[in-house]
Motif scaffolding. Structure first.
Motif, PDB file in Angstrom:
ATOM      1  N   LEU A 129       0.850  -1.174   0.000  1.00 39.50           N
ATOM      2  CA  LEU A 129       0.000   0.000   0.000  1.00 39.50           C
ATOM      3  C   LEU A 129       0.890   1.229   0.000  1.00 39.50           C
ATOM      4  O   LEU A 129       1.765   1.366   0.842  1.00 39.50           O
ATOM      5  CB  LEU A 129      -0.894  -0.033   1.242  1.00 39.50           C
ATOM      6  N   ALA A 130       0.710   2.080  -0.962  1.00 37.91           N
ATOM      7  CA  ALA A 130       1.445   3.341  -1.039  1.00 37.91           C
ATOM      8  C   ALA A 130       0.656   4.291  -1.910  1.00 37.91           C
ATOM      9  O   ALA A 130      -0.121   3.870  -2.765  1.00 37.91           O
ATOM     10  CB  ALA A 130       2.843   3.139  -1.595  1.00 37.91           C
ATOM     11  N   GLY A 131       0.836   5.564  -1.682  1.00 33.20           N
ATOM     12  CA  GLY A 131       0.153   6.565  -2.475  1.00 33.20           C
ATOM     13  C   GLY A 131       0.744   7.928  -2.205  1.00 33.20           C
ATOM     14  O   GLY A 131       1.749   8.056  -1.506  1.00 33.20           O
ATOM     15  N   LEU A 132       0.112   8.951  -2.759  1.00 33.21           N
ATOM     16  CA  LEU A 132       0.551  10.323  -2.547  1.00 33.21           C
ATOM     17  C   LEU A 132      -0.184  10.907  -1.352  1.00 33.21           C
ATOM     18  O   LEU A 132      -1.365  10.648  -1.152  1.00 33.21           O
ATOM     19  CB  LEU A 132       0.264  11.178  -3.775  1.00 33.21           C
ATOM     20  N   ALA A 133       0.515  11.708  -0.572  1.00 33.89           N
ATOM     21  CA  ALA A 133      -0.128  12.408   0.533  1.00 33.89           C
ATOM     22  C   ALA A 133      -1.190  13.350  -0.030  1.00 33.89           C
ATOM     23  O   ALA A 133      -1.064  13.858  -1.140  1.00 33.89           O
ATOM     24  CB  ALA A 133       0.912  13.185   1.324  1.00 33.89           C
ATOM     25  N   LEU A 134      -2.234  13.572   0.725  1.00 37.35           N
ATOM     26  CA  LEU A 134      -3.359  14.441   0.390  1.00 37.35           C
ATOM     27  C   LEU A 134      -4.230  13.906  -0.735  1.00 37.35           C
ATOM     28  O   LEU A 134      -5.073  14.628  -1.261  1.00 37.35           O
ATOM     29  CB  LEU A 134      -2.886  15.868   0.060  1.00 37.35           C
ATOM     30  N   GLU A 135      -4.051  12.654  -1.117  1.00 39.66           N
ATOM     31  CA  GLU A 135      -4.891  12.039  -2.135  1.00 39.66           C
ATOM     32  C   GLU A 135      -5.282  10.641  -1.673  1.00 39.66           C
ATOM     33  O   GLU A 135      -4.507   9.976  -0.991  1.00 39.66           O
ATOM     34  CB  GLU A 135      -4.139  11.921  -3.463  1.00 39.66           C
ATOM     35  N   PRO A 136      -6.474  10.189  -2.065  1.00 44.37           N
ATOM     36  CA  PRO A 136      -6.824   8.800  -1.743  1.00 44.37           C
ATOM     37  C   PRO A 136      -5.872   7.840  -2.443  1.00 44.37           C
ATOM     38  O   PRO A 136      -5.325   8.146  -3.501  1.00 44.37           O
ATOM     39  CB  PRO A 136      -8.238   8.649  -2.308  1.00 44.37           C
ATOM     40  N   PHE A 137      -5.664   6.681  -1.843  1.00 42.81           N
ATOM     41  CA  PHE A 137      -4.806   5.689  -2.470  1.00 42.81           C
ATOM     42  C   PHE A 137      -5.398   5.276  -3.808  1.00 42.81           C
ATOM     43  O   PHE A 137      -6.605   5.104  -3.934  1.00 42.81           O
ATOM     44  CB  PHE A 137      -4.637   4.471  -1.569  1.00 42.81           C
ATOM     45  N   PRO A 138      -4.561   5.141  -4.847  1.00 42.18           N
ATOM     46  CA  PRO A 138      -5.079   4.827  -6.183  1.00 42.18           C
ATOM     47  C   PRO A 138      -5.815   3.489  -6.233  1.00 42.18           C
ATOM     48  O   PRO A 138      -6.772   3.340  -6.982  1.00 42.18           O
ATOM     49  CB  PRO A 138      -3.842   4.824  -7.075  1.00 42.18           C
ATOM     50  N   THR A 139      -5.370   2.528  -5.468  1.00 45.28           N
ATOM     51  CA  THR A 139      -6.069   1.244  -5.349  1.00 45.28           C
ATOM     52  C   THR A 139      -6.525   1.123  -3.905  1.00 45.28           C
ATOM     53  O   THR A 139      -5.690   0.971  -3.014  1.00 45.28           O
ATOM     54  CB  THR A 139      -5.135   0.070  -5.707  1.00 45.28           C
ATOM     55  N   PRO A 140      -7.826   1.244  -3.662  1.00 45.67           N
ATOM     56  CA  PRO A 140      -8.287   1.204  -2.269  1.00 45.67           C
ATOM     57  C   PRO A 140      -7.936  -0.125  -1.604  1.00 45.67           C
ATOM     58  O   PRO A 140      -8.082  -1.183  -2.209  1.00 45.67           O
ATOM     59  CB  PRO A 140      -9.810   1.338  -2.384  1.00 45.67           C
ATOM     60  N   PRO A 141      -7.464  -0.056  -0.365  1.00 43.36           N
ATOM     61  CA  PRO A 141      -7.222  -1.304   0.363  1.00 43.36           C
ATOM     62  C   PRO A 141      -8.546  -2.049   0.530  1.00 43.36           C
ATOM     63  O   PRO A 141      -9.590  -1.427   0.720  1.00 43.36           O
ATOM     64  CB  PRO A 141      -6.696  -0.848   1.720  1.00 43.36           C
ATOM     65  N   GLU A 142      -8.493  -3.358   0.444  1.00 46.64           N
ATOM     66  CA  GLU A 142      -9.687  -4.177   0.648  1.00 46.64           C
ATOM     67  C   GLU A 142      -9.413  -5.155   1.769  1.00 46.64           C
ATOM     68  O   GLU A 142      -8.356  -5.783   1.806  1.00 46.64           O
ATOM     69  CB  GLU A 142     -10.055  -4.920  -0.631  1.00 46.64           C
ATOM     70  N   LEU A 143     -10.333  -5.240   2.692  1.00 51.58           N
ATOM     71  CA  LEU A 143     -10.207  -6.150   3.830  1.00 51.58           C
ATOM     72  C   LEU A 143     -11.150  -7.324   3.647  1.00 51.58           C
ATOM     73  O   LEU A 143     -12.247  -7.169   3.116  1.00 51.58           O
ATOM     74  CB  LEU A 143     -10.560  -5.410   5.122  1.00 51.58           C
ATOM     75  N   HIS A 144     -10.708  -8.477   4.116  1.00 54.69           N
ATOM     76  CA  HIS A 144     -11.518  -9.694   4.049  1.00 54.69           C
ATOM     77  C   HIS A 144     -11.605 -10.295   5.438  1.00 54.69           C
ATOM     78  O   HIS A 144     -10.607 -10.364   6.151  1.00 54.69           O
ATOM     79  CB  HIS A 144     -10.882 -10.714   3.094  1.00 54.69           C
ATOM     80  N   ALA A 145     -12.793 -10.736   5.810  1.00 50.45           N
ATOM     81  CA  ALA A 145     -12.998 -11.372   7.111  1.00 50.45           C
ATOM     82  C   ALA A 145     -12.860 -12.880   6.950  1.00 50.45           C
ATOM     83  O   ALA A 145     -13.316 -13.462   5.958  1.00 50.45           O
ATOM     84  CB  ALA A 145     -14.383 -11.031   7.649  1.00 50.45           C
TER      85      ALA A 145
END
Length: 146
Positions: free
Chosen positions: A1-17
């Motif tokens: 997970l990495a992205g630019l500050a002040l912007e949403p991450f280009p690929t949203p993290p997805e969580l799985h239960a």
């Protein structure tokens, strides 16, 4: 997970239960809260909603990001009052992300390779290479200078 500050991450993290046996918990439906766990420095805020709905055991953290460049960020994700399997017991789930980075759009340009010599207007050899790095020296862009 990495992205630019002040912007949403280009690929949203997805969580799985998952259940206690490691199987996908497709019946997991809850609101999941997200916050920064021990930000690397004071004053950093999380961008995006504070909670997200989980459906069929998954939640996408669309729109999430941080407002300052840095390294070692971690997310704390938790869900409260989840129905349990025994006697209507309510459970609390908590998880943390792996560390991630928020890069500055750009910071500095540095010479990555230097020409040995150029005589009489000839081409530089080797061709100079420039790197654009963020405040943490993470490479954002590189290229040859002609």
């Amino acid at each position: 997970l990495a992205g630019l500050a002040l912007e949403p991450f280009p690929t949203p993290p997805e969580l799985h239960a998952f259940d206690a046996f490691g199987n996908a918990a497709l019946g997991f439906e809850a609101n999941v809260s997200v916050e920064l766990l021990h930000p690397p420095f004071a004053g950093v805020s999380l961008l995006g909603p504070a909670s997200y709905p989980a459906s069929e055991g998954r939640v996408s953290l669309a729109g999430i990001g941080v407002d300052a460049p840095g390294y070692g960020y971690r997310l704390l994700v938790h869900a409260e009052d989840i129905p349990g399997d025994v006697d209507g017991e309510l459970r609390h789930l908590t998880a943390t992300s792996d560390p991630f980075t928020a890069h500055a759009a750009s910071c500095c340009i540095r010479m990555a390779s230097f020409p040995v010599t150029s005589l009489g207007g000839g081409e530089l050899s080797p061709q100079p290479r420039l790197d654009v790095v963020d405040f943490g020296e993470a490479l954002a862009l590189t290229g040859n200078f002609a």
